[in-house]
Design a protein around this motif. Structure first.
Motif, mmCIF file in Angstrom:
data_model
loop_
_atom_site.group_PDB
_atom_site.id
_atom_site.type_symbol
_atom_site.label_atom_id
_atom_site.label_comp_id
_atom_site.label_asym_id
_atom_site.label_seq_id
_atom_site.Cartn_x
_atom_site.Cartn_y
_atom_site.Cartn_z
ATOM 1 N N GLU A 1 24.926 4.692 25.615
ATOM 2 C CA GLU A 1 26.005 5.251 24.810
ATOM 3 C C GLU A 1 25.883 6.765 24.878
ATOM 4 O O GLU A 1 24.815 7.322 24.623
ATOM 5 C CB GLU A 1 25.870 4.766 23.368
ATOM 6 C CG GLU A 1 27.027 5.185 22.483
ATOM 7 C CD GLU A 1 26.954 4.524 21.136
ATOM 8 O OE1 GLU A 1 27.536 3.438 20.974
ATOM 9 O OE2 GLU A 1 26.276 5.101 20.255
ATOM 10 N N GLY A 2 26.972 7.410 25.255
ATOM 11 C CA GLY A 2 26.975 8.854 25.373
ATOM 12 C C GLY A 2 27.012 9.298 26.823
ATOM 13 O O GLY A 2 27.012 8.482 27.746
ATOM 14 N N THR A 3 27.046 10.601 27.001
ATOM 15 C CA THR A 3 27.077 11.196 28.336
ATOM 16 C C THR A 3 25.848 12.080 28.495
ATOM 17 O O THR A 3 25.669 13.026 27.725
ATOM 18 C CB THR A 3 28.362 12.041 28.516
ATOM 19 O OG1 THR A 3 29.492 11.214 28.253
ATOM 20 C CG2 THR A 3 28.449 12.591 29.935
ATOM 21 N N ARG B 1 33.196 0.836 21.935
ATOM 22 C CA ARG B 1 33.711 1.687 20.868
ATOM 23 C C ARG B 1 34.540 2.778 21.524
ATOM 24 O O ARG B 1 34.028 3.573 22.297
ATOM 25 C CB ARG B 1 32.549 2.253 20.063
ATOM 26 C CG ARG B 1 31.779 1.145 19.364
ATOM 27 C CD ARG B 1 30.462 1.557 18.813
ATOM 28 N NE ARG B 1 30.539 2.740 17.962
ATOM 29 C CZ ARG B 1 29.469 3.325 17.460
ATOM 30 N NH1 ARG B 1 28.261 2.849 17.703
ATOM 31 N NH2 ARG B 1 29.593 4.396 16.713
ATOM 32 N N LYS B 2 35.815 2.789 21.207
ATOM 33 C CA LYS B 2 36.751 3.678 21.895
ATOM 34 C C LYS B 2 36.387 5.159 21.783
ATOM 35 O O LYS B 2 36.665 5.938 22.680
ATOM 36 C CB LYS B 2 38.163 3.437 21.376
ATOM 37 C CG LYS B 2 38.662 2.029 21.696
ATOM 38 C CD LYS B 2 40.126 1.921 21.465
ATOM 39 C CE LYS B 2 40.672 0.520 21.612
ATOM 40 N NZ LYS B 2 40.274 -0.227 22.719
ATOM 41 N N ASN B 3 35.759 5.562 20.687
ATOM 42 C CA ASN B 3 35.420 6.977 20.496
ATOM 43 C C ASN B 3 34.045 7.349 21.031
ATOM 44 O O ASN B 3 33.604 8.468 20.817
ATOM 45 C CB ASN B 3 35.504 7.330 19.000
ATOM 46 C CG ASN B 3 36.909 7.168 18.470
ATOM 47 O OD1 ASN B 3 37.871 7.270 19.222
ATOM 48 N ND2 ASN B 3 37.034 6.904 17.182
ATOM 49 N N HIS B 4 33.361 6.393 21.678
ATOM 50 C CA HIS B 4 32.020 6.657 22.186
ATOM 51 C C HIS B 4 31.972 6.340 23.685
ATOM 52 O O HIS B 4 31.980 5.177 24.068
ATOM 53 C CB HIS B 4 30.985 5.812 21.441
ATOM 54 C CG HIS B 4 30.876 6.151 19.993
ATOM 55 N ND1 HIS B 4 30.073 7.168 19.540
ATOM 56 C CD2 HIS B 4 31.473 5.621 18.900
ATOM 57 C CE1 HIS B 4 30.178 7.251 18.221
ATOM 58 N NE2 HIS B 4 31.021 6.327 17.807
ATOM 59 N N PRO B 5 31.912 7.356 24.527
ATOM 60 C CA PRO B 5 31.843 7.086 25.965
ATOM 61 C C PRO B 5 30.500 6.442 26.328
ATOM 62 O O PRO B 5 29.512 6.571 25.603
ATOM 63 C CB PRO B 5 31.968 8.478 26.597
ATOM 64 C CG PRO B 5 31.432 9.403 25.550
ATOM 65 C CD PRO B 5 31.804 8.781 24.220
ATOM 66 N N ALA C 1 16.587 6.109 23.991
ATOM 67 C CA ALA C 1 16.811 6.405 22.570
ATOM 68 C C ALA C 1 16.180 7.741 22.189
ATOM 69 O O ALA C 1 16.755 8.508 21.413
ATOM 70 C CB ALA C 1 16.245 5.286 21.703
ATOM 71 N N ALA C 2 15.012 8.043 22.760
ATOM 72 C CA ALA C 2 14.305 9.281 22.427
ATOM 73 C C ALA C 2 15.081 10.528 22.833
ATOM 74 O O ALA C 2 14.869 11.601 22.264
ATOM 75 C CB ALA C 2 12.921 9.294 23.083
ATOM 76 N N VAL C 3 15.973 10.400 23.808
ATOM 77 C CA VAL C 3 16.776 11.557 24.233
ATOM 78 C C VAL C 3 18.217 11.456 23.729
ATOM 79 O O VAL C 3 19.100 12.173 24.209
ATOM 80 C CB VAL C 3 16.725 11.767 25.769
ATOM 81 C CG1 VAL C 3 15.294 11.982 26.235
ATOM 82 C CG2 VAL C 3 17.385 10.628 26.524
ATOM 83 N N GLY C 4 18.469 10.563 22.772
ATOM 84 C CA GLY C 4 19.789 10.461 22.154
ATOM 85 C C GLY C 4 20.816 9.674 22.933
ATOM 86 O O GLY C 4 22.019 9.850 22.727
ATOM 87 N N LEU C 5 20.352 8.787 23.821
ATOM 88 C CA LEU C 5 21.256 7.956 24.618
ATOM 89 C C LEU C 5 20.868 6.480 24.448
ATOM 90 O O LEU C 5 20.186 5.902 25.302
ATOM 91 C CB LEU C 5 21.162 8.343 26.105
ATOM 92 C CG LEU C 5 21.550 9.775 26.465
ATOM 93 C CD1 LEU C 5 21.099 10.113 27.876
ATOM 94 C CD2 LEU C 5 23.052 9.975 26.309
#
Length: 188
Positions: A76-78, A122-126, A147-151
């Protein structure tokens, strides 16, 4: 002494003994006296190697042998350059520090099967895809690294172990094939 390549489906337990209302390896492999050379948690899918040869099992799975394992990871995320660099370098996960790893931001491969059930969208989460190659493979290591790097990891598929890869040895989830154990020994 067979060496089995098996594509473990999502939510299958990496054991042969019965598990309350959960599928296990016994639901897919009716081969006596084989054991996994390494494990995948139930939430992970992809390539496993199984054998009845204890020495071969040790050569594949023991951390001192450093067999590379490659994972295709949907997060989740870029990822930015900083998060990718943190994943590549030793990362302190609290109870251990990872070794260096090879990490690339990639496109979702066209050969990848759909997961059943699909990941929640989730449409608002790339979401993004990474390949992560490690040689240690501690419990839930890749999930903990991202997870440790925010992804946070949404989907985790092991696509290669040592010389074997799902891209070159295509198997759909639940499928398996026997290979010559010498093929592993020659290439490691």
């Amino acid at each position: 002494m067979p060496l089995i390549l098996f594509n473990k489906p999502y939510q299958v337990m990496c054991q042969f003994s019965a598990q309350d209302d959960r599928e296990t390896l016994a639901d897919y492999l009716d081969i006596p006296d084989i054991y996994p050379a390494g494990r995948l948690d139930a939430d992970s899918e992809g390539l496993m190697l199984l054998t009845d040869d204890g020495e071969l099992q040790h050569a594949i799975s023991h951390p001192t042998r450093k067999q590379p394992k490659v994972y295709l990871v949907q997060v989740e995320g870029t990822p930015d350059a900083g998060s990718l660099e943190r994943l590549r370098n030793p990362l302190d996960l609290g109870d251990f520090v990872t070794q260096k790893s090879e990490v690339r931001h990639v496109q979702e491969p066209g050969w990848l099967w759909p997961r059943n059930p699909p990941i929640r969208e989730r449409k608002n989460h790339p979401t993004s895809w990474l390949t992560i190659q490690i040689s240690e493979g501690k419990n839930r290591q890749v999930r903990r690294m991202t997870a440790a790097v925010g992804l946070p990891t949404l989907r985790l598929v092991r696509i290669a172990i040592g010389p074997f890869a799902l891209a070159t040895d295509p198997l759909l989830p639940g499928e398996w094939k026997t290979v010559d154990p010498q093929e592993f020994r020659r290439q490691t």
